[in-house]
Design a protein around this motif. Structure first.
Motif, short mmCIF file in Angstrom:
data_model
loop_
_atom_site.label_atom_id
_atom_site.label_comp_id
_atom_site.label_asym_id
_atom_site.label_seq_id
_atom_site.Cartn_x
_atom_site.Cartn_y
_atom_site.Cartn_z
N UNK A 158 0.84 -1.20 0.00
CA UNK A 158 0.00 0.00 0.00
C UNK A 158 0.87 1.25 0.00
N UNK A 159 0.59 2.14 -0.96
CA UNK A 159 1.36 3.38 -1.10
C UNK A 159 0.44 4.61 -1.13
N UNK A 160 -0.66 4.56 -0.47
CA UNK A 160 -1.60 5.68 -0.51
C UNK A 160 -0.91 6.99 -0.13
N UNK A 161 -0.96 7.96 -1.05
CA UNK A 161 -0.39 9.28 -0.77
C UNK A 161 1.13 9.34 -0.75
N UNK A 162 1.80 8.30 -1.23
CA UNK A 162 3.27 8.29 -1.24
C UNK A 162 3.81 9.19 -2.35
N UNK A 163 5.05 9.64 -2.19
CA UNK A 163 5.69 10.53 -3.17
C UNK A 163 6.92 9.85 -3.74
N UNK A 164 6.96 9.75 -5.09
CA UNK A 164 8.10 9.15 -5.79
C UNK A 164 8.78 10.18 -6.69
N UNK A 165 8.69 11.43 -6.38
CA UNK A 165 9.22 12.50 -7.21
C UNK A 165 10.72 12.32 -7.48
N UNK A 166 11.07 12.30 -8.77
CA UNK A 166 12.46 12.21 -9.21
C UNK A 166 13.17 10.94 -8.75
N UNK A 167 12.41 9.88 -8.48
CA UNK A 167 13.01 8.62 -8.03
C UNK A 167 13.28 7.70 -9.23
N UNK A 168 14.23 6.79 -9.08
CA UNK A 168 14.52 5.78 -10.10
C UNK A 168 13.77 4.51 -9.72
N UNK A 169 12.87 4.07 -10.60
CA UNK A 169 11.99 2.95 -10.28
C UNK A 169 12.03 1.85 -11.35
N UNK A 170 13.07 1.81 -12.14
CA UNK A 170 13.15 0.84 -13.24
C UNK A 170 13.16 -0.60 -12.71
N UNK A 171 12.34 -1.44 -13.33
CA UNK A 171 12.30 -2.85 -12.99
C UNK A 171 11.56 -3.17 -11.70
N UNK A 172 10.89 -2.20 -11.11
CA UNK A 172 10.17 -2.41 -9.84
C UNK A 172 8.74 -2.88 -10.08
N UNK A 173 8.28 -3.83 -9.26
CA UNK A 173 6.96 -4.43 -9.41
C UNK A 173 5.95 -3.82 -8.45
N UNK A 174 4.86 -3.28 -9.02
CA UNK A 174 3.79 -2.70 -8.21
C UNK A 174 2.47 -3.43 -8.44
N UNK A 175 2.52 -4.68 -8.82
CA UNK A 175 1.29 -5.43 -9.10
C UNK A 175 0.43 -5.53 -7.84
N UNK A 176 -0.86 -5.30 -8.04
CA UNK A 176 -1.85 -5.40 -6.94
C UNK A 176 -1.56 -4.43 -5.79
N UNK A 177 -0.73 -3.44 -6.04
CA UNK A 177 -0.43 -2.44 -4.99
C UNK A 177 -1.46 -1.31 -5.05
N UNK A 178 -1.70 -0.69 -3.89
CA UNK A 178 -2.61 0.46 -3.82
C UNK A 178 -1.79 1.73 -4.05
N UNK A 179 -2.01 2.36 -5.21
CA UNK A 179 -1.23 3.53 -5.61
C UNK A 179 -2.07 4.81 -5.64
N UNK A 180 -3.15 4.82 -4.92
CA UNK A 180 -4.03 5.99 -4.94
C UNK A 180 -3.35 7.22 -4.33
N UNK A 181 -3.56 8.36 -4.98
CA UNK A 181 -3.05 9.66 -4.52
C UNK A 181 -1.52 9.75 -4.47
N UNK A 182 -0.84 8.94 -5.25
CA UNK A 182 0.63 8.99 -5.29
C UNK A 182 1.12 10.06 -6.26
N UNK A 183 2.36 10.49 -6.08
CA UNK A 183 2.98 11.50 -6.95
C UNK A 183 4.22 10.90 -7.59
#
Length: 224
Positions: A158-183
Motif C-alpha cells: 500500500x502506497x496511498x499518498x506516497x511521493x516518488x518524485x524524481x526517483x529511479x523505479x526501473x524494474x520495480x513491481x507494483x502489481x496489486x499495490x494500492x497507488x491511490x493519490x501517489x505522486x
C-alpha cells in the motif's frame, strides 16, 4: 676548476636531478600503491562473503523464520557495502516491523526484507532500496523523492499518498499495490514498467502533499 672539482660538480648535479625526479614521481607512485592495496583489500574482504539478495525473482524463495528475539531488529541500518546489487553478508530482515514515521533519509537499504511491515509516513528521501522485497507492506504517505528504488518487489503493498518524485523505479513491481493519490513527478520508470503501472486501477486521485494529479504525474493517460 681541476678534474676533481669537475667530478664533484657533476656528481652534485646528478644527485639534484635524481632528487627532483623522485619528488615528482613520489605522489603518483604513492597513489598507485594505495589504489593497488585498496583493490587487494576489497577483493579479499568481499570474496568470501555470500550474497544475500531479496528481489522480485525471489518471490518463491523460502526465507528463514523471523528472529523476533532480536530486540534491535526493527531499525534502519545503512549497508556498509554500499552496492546496488543488494549484496550483504546476511539478510537484512525488517519483516512485520512497525516503523511508521521513522527516518531513513539517505540510507542504503538495498536487499532489505520488508514484507508486511508498516513504514507509513517514513522518510526515504535519497535512499537506496534496490531489490527490496516488500510484498504486503504499508508505505502510506512515505516519501521516496530522489531515491533509487529499482528492481524492488512491492506486490500487494500500500502506497496511498506516497511521493516518488524524481526517483529511479526501473524494474520495480507494483502489481496489486494500492497507488491511490501517489505522486510520480519526474520519476524514471522505463517504458515497459510504465505500461504496467498505468494498468493499475488504483492509480487515481491527487497527492495531498504536492497537489500533483496521480495518473498525469506518472505519464499515464485518462483511465478507461
Amino acid at each position: 676548476p681541476n678534474s676533481s672539482q669537475l667530478r664533484s660538480l657533476s656528481l652534485r648535479r646528478m644527485r639534484l636531478q635524481s632528487s627532483s625526479i623522485r619528488d615528482a614521481v613520489a605522489p603518483f607512485a604513492s597513489r598507485a600503491a594505495a589504489l593497488a592495496l585498496s583493490s587487494l583489500l576489497a577483493a579479499s574482504a568481499v570474496a568470501p562473503m555470500q550474497q544475500a539478495v531479496a528481489d522480485g525473482s525471489t518471490e518463491k524463495f523460502k526465507f528463514p523464520p523471523i528472529d523476533k528475539s532480536k530486540k534491535d531488529r526493527c531499525k534502519f541500518v545503512s549497508s556498509a557495502m554500499g552496492q546496488a546489487n543488494a549484496a550483504r553478508d546476511e539478510l537484512y530482515d525488517l519483516r512485520e516491523c512497525k516503523m511508521s514515521g521513522t527516518d531513513a533519509g539517505g540510507f542504503d537499504l538495498s536487499g532489505a526484507l520488508m514484507e508486511k511491515g508498516d513504514f507509513s509516513g517514513t522518510n526515504f528521501k535519497e535512499s537506496q532500496l534496490s531489490k527490496a522485497y516488500a510484498p504486503g507492506a504499508k508505505f502510506d504517505g512515505a516519501d521516496f523523492s530522489n531515491g533509487v528504488v529499482d528492481r524492488a518487489y512491492f506486490n500487494g503493498a500500500s502506497f496511498k499518498g506516497a511521493v516518488f518524485s524524481n526517483a529511479v523505479l526501473s524494474g520495480t513491481t507494483f502489481e496489486n499495490a494500492d497507488l491511490s493519490d501517489t505522486d510520480w513527478t519526474d520519476a524514471y520508470i522505463g517504458m515497459f514498467d510504465q505500461k504496467k503501472l498505468c494498468k493499475n486501477p488504483t492509480l487515481q486521485g491527487e497527492n495531498a502533499k504536492t497537489g500533483a494529479p496521480t495518473r498525469e504525474s506518472a505519464g499515464c493517460g485518462p483511465s478507461a
